[in-house]
Structures are given as C-alpha cells and as structure tokens.
Design an enzyme around this catalytic site. Structure first.
Site, PDB file in Angstrom:
ATOM      1  N   LYS A   1     -12.106  -1.213   8.003  1.00  0.00           N
ATOM      2  CA  LYS A   1     -11.346  -2.214   8.869  1.00  0.00           C
ATOM      3  C   LYS A   1     -11.584  -2.104  10.357  1.00  0.00           C
ATOM      4  CE  LYS A   1      -7.857  -1.906   5.674  1.00  0.00           C
ATOM      5  NZ  LYS A   1      -7.990  -3.313   4.747  1.00  0.00           N
TER       6      LYS A   1
ATOM      7  N   ASP B   1      -1.104   6.817   6.496  1.00  0.00           N
ATOM      8  CA  ASP B   1      -2.282   6.088   5.754  1.00  0.00           C
ATOM      9  C   ASP B   1      -2.505   5.145   7.165  1.00  0.00           C
ATOM     10  OD1 ASP B   1      -4.014   4.068   5.070  1.00  0.00           O
ATOM     11  OD2 ASP B   1      -2.736   3.447   3.611  1.00  0.00           O
TER      12      ASP B   1
ATOM     13  N   TRP C   1       0.856  -1.078   0.032  1.00  0.00           N
ATOM     14  CA  TRP C   1       0.075   0.124  -0.042  1.00  0.00           C
ATOM     15  C   TRP C   1       0.867   1.418  -0.003  1.00  0.00           C
ATOM     16  CZ3 TRP C   1      -4.153  -1.009  -1.800  1.00  0.00           C
ATOM     17  CH2 TRP C   1      -5.188  -2.313  -1.492  1.00  0.00           C
TER      18      TRP C   1
HETATM   19  N1  PMP Z   1      -3.753   1.378   2.766  1.00  0.00           N
HETATM   20  C1  PMP Z   1      -4.048   0.281   3.603  1.00  0.00           C
HETATM   21  C2  PMP Z   1      -2.932   0.213   4.687  1.00  0.00           C
HETATM   22  C3  PMP Z   1      -4.779  -0.748   3.202  1.00  0.00           C
HETATM   23  O1  PMP Z   1      -4.798  -2.012   4.043  1.00  0.00           O
HETATM   24  C4  PMP Z   1      -5.857  -0.459   2.201  1.00  0.00           C
HETATM   25  C5  PMP Z   1      -6.982  -1.827   1.827  1.00  0.00           C
HETATM   26  N2  PMP Z   1      -6.703  -3.019   2.301  1.00  0.00           N
HETATM   27  C6  PMP Z   1      -5.932   0.335   1.538  1.00  0.00           C
HETATM   28  C7  PMP Z   1      -4.826   1.433   1.600  1.00  0.00           C
HETATM   29  C8  PMP Z   1      -6.717   0.715   0.262  1.00  0.00           C
HETATM   30  O2  PMP Z   1      -7.769   1.087   0.841  1.00  0.00           O
HETATM   31  P1  PMP Z   1      -9.249   1.356  -0.116  1.00  0.00           P
HETATM   32  O3  PMP Z   1      -9.736  -0.108  -0.589  1.00  0.00           O
HETATM   33  O4  PMP Z   1     -10.069   1.980   0.807  1.00  0.00           O
HETATM   34  O5  PMP Z   1      -8.955   2.176  -1.331  1.00  0.00           O
END
Ligand code: PMP
Length: 361
Positions: free
Chosen positions: A197, A173, A103
C-alpha cells in the site's frame, strides 16, 4: 505517451511514477551490472548493497532506534497475525487485542490458536465506524502484549495516536498507514506492514521489532517462523524477495526527496481533508467513519442509494479513475489515497463528486 489511469486501489496500490520509471530504466541492466535485480544472486555484492540501502532508508525515514531490528519477511501481514503470537505470547500466554475491523479480528483469531488472546476493546457494536476511546479499553496489565490495527483499510478509520498500555508492549499492524506520518517507534514493541500500500509492491512484509523481545522466542518454533532466525541472518536466511525489497528502497528514497514523513503527513492530511469537506458541506455523500476516527488513507462513503453508487462508479470510470468500489464486505465507495496518490488526482475526484452531486442531488 504512457497511459496512466487514476488508481484509487486499497492495495496493491499506486506507486510513484518516478520510481516505476527508475525501475524501468534499470530493469534489464542494473547500474551497469549487465543483469536485472530479478536475476541477481541474493549473495552478490550488488544485491547486498540494495538490501542494506533499503533497510537503512526505512531506518532513517522512521527514525528507528538501534535497539530495534528491521526485518524483510514474506507471507504478507497475514502471516504476522500468526508469527506475532507464536513468537511473543510469552511468558503469560495471554494477549489483548483491540478489534477495529476485519483485519484486527483476523489477527485475534490467529492469536486464539496460540494462547489466551482476548478482546480488550472493540467498535464492532457500531459497525466498526470508529476507534474506541482510551476510557473504553479494558487492558490487562499482565498481558504479553497489546495488539491494534493503526489504520482500518476496509472501514476507513485510523488511530490518531497509539494506545497507552503502560509496561505492556504494543504491537501494531500498520499495513495501510506505514510511512504516512511520523511516529515514535520507541513506543512500540513491534510494528509490521505488508508493503503493497504505502511501501512498495506486494511480496515483502516489513517487521520492526524491539530486540529484547527476541528473548521470548521459543526455540521449538519452525526455523522460518522464528523472528530470531531472520534477525540473526539480517533477513537473508533464505532467498529474500529481492525485487520487492529493491522497490521498497526506491520508494523510501522518493519519500526522502519529498521531504520525509513530516511533509507526507501534511500532504496526506490536506488530501483527505478535501474529500471529507465534500461530505461535510452537503447531505448527498455520507462518510461511514465517525469524524474523530477518520482515516487519511482510506476515505469511505455512501451515496443516497446503491443505484446512485453504481452510477457514480460508472462516472469515475469514464473520467479515467479506477478501484473506487468499497470492499466487497461493506459496499459503498472507498478512495484510497496513500502517499503516492498525487494531490491533483484527489482534486480530480473532488471535482467529479461535486459535479455528480449537482446533477443527481
Ligand atoms: N492488515 C491490514 C490493515 C490490511 O489492510 C491488509 C490487506 N488489505 C492485511 C492486514 C492483510 O495483508 P496481506 O494481504 O499482506 O496478508
């Protein structure tokens, strides 16, 4: 009786049963209004109160100071990978990124489209099994911000404390550990998190932003991509994801009833420690994260062979547990144990792990 499976999903993840039942009770007739939150005008007094209450609850739980804006946006954390640099990579047009997993790499990739974003620290060389030490970071004191991912959902690692970038604002994030422990918001420039989450259902993204940073936002940005639009209009410039925001409000009230973030931090640490103790007391399970970087939200591990992993997953399924398969990019096993995962369900998994080891070890 309602059948509930033990859900170890990384997200969308388990929600507190209490708030699902609360939403169920209010589903077709919200507090005597004669209609559902899903059917309400977002300009109605009833929705106004829901919106204000969710924001106030997030503020109270996290102790967010007045010089921060709280925004409820759409587009997931993934849109924040773009919005952060589009809005804030000024005036130097350069930013530092610490890459500790898939991510954070995606966040960096998007920032590279906007300006000179660079890697200021990484654990990629060792397969993202740890959080880099402060001494390994190569920070640019002139960068517009430093971005990091506080919890790495796929690799099962977590920052124990935020990095120190001096006067450079830090941006986190926190998608997979928001509200899991108390943090000092005033140390951050921006915090963002997809809700699905630890906060509520998918569909809303929380952004907490130090208001002075809004001065950087270029006027040329498309209206919907500008933080200023959403800050000026209290996240009501267009139709907000009303239902998801309502659920975030319920989740926050549930957290308050549990005793707030300090209580959650203690409970989360205890839950995670029980699983890590299984690895540390034998040779059968091997944690994939280095001990000092272990996550309290996503516990990732391997068994001696892929065949045993498949059998282990089968055994968990038979015992009423689901979603323990590791992310498709890394394999192995992952138990996501966010705030809403009851401690007794972690105990059930621990018992199964010990029994599986006894039979197959
Ligand atoms: N950042 C992290 C740390 C994640 O775990 C995730 C999704 N698992 C995301 C970003 C992406 O999030 P989204 O699907 O809400 O765009």
């Amino acid at each position: 009786m309602t059948h509930r499976i033990i859900n170890f999903s990384a997200g969308p993840a388990v929600l507190p049963l209490e708030i699902l039942e609360e939403a169920q009770r209010e589903l077709v007739d919200y507090q005597g209004a004669g209609l559902s939150v899903m059917e309400m005008s977002h300009r109605s007094p009833q929705y106004d109160a829901i919106h204000a209450n969710a924001m106030a609850s997030v503020r109270a739980l996290m102790g967010i100071p007045d010089n921060y804006a709280v925004l409820f946006l759409q587009g997931g954390a993934s849109l924040q990978f773009s919005m952060v640099p589009m809005n804030l990579m000024f005036p130097a047009r350069k930013a530092d990124y610490i890459t500790t997993g898939a991510w954070s790499k995606k966040a960096l990739q998007e920032a590279c489209r906007e300006g000179a974003a660079r890697t200021a620290g990484s654990s990629e060389a060792t397969g993202f099994d740890r959080i880099p030490a402060a001494t390994e970071l190569d920070l640019d004191g002139e960068a517009d911000f430093l971005h990091f991912t506080s919890n790495n959902t796929i690799f099962g690692t977590q920052w124990q404390a935020e990095p120190d970038a001096g006067k450079v604002p830090i941006i986190a994030d926190m998608s997979s550990d928001i509200l899991s422990r108390p943090i000092n918001v005033s140390r951050y420039g921006v915090i963002y998190a997809g809700a699905q989450k630890n906060l509520g259902p998918a569909g809303v993204t929380l952004v907490i932003l130090r208001k002075d940073l809004l001065e950087r936002v270029p006027a040329s940005l498309p209206t919907m991509l500008s933080y200023r639009t959403h800050a000026d209009k209290n996240s009501m410039y267009n139709t907000p994801p009303c239902w998801a925001i309502y659920m975030v409000g319920l989740a926050c009230q549930w957290l308050e009833r549990q005793g707030g973030l300090a209580t959650m931090a203690k409970r989360n640490a205890q839950k995670a420690a029980k699983l890590y103790q299984v690895f540390d007391s034998g040779e059968f399970y091997r944690g994939t994260a280095q001990p000092a970087s272990r996550s309290q939200m996503n516990v990732t591990f391997r068994l001696p062979s892929e065949e045993l992993e498949a059998r282990f997953l089968e055994a968990t399924k038979e015992a009423g547990m689901t979603n323990l398969k590791g992310h498709r990019s890394v394999g192995g096993i992952r138990a996501s144990i966010y705030n809403a995962m009851p401690p007794e369900n972690v105990d059930t998994l621990v018992e199964l792990m010990r029994e599986f080891e006894r039979v197959n070890g």
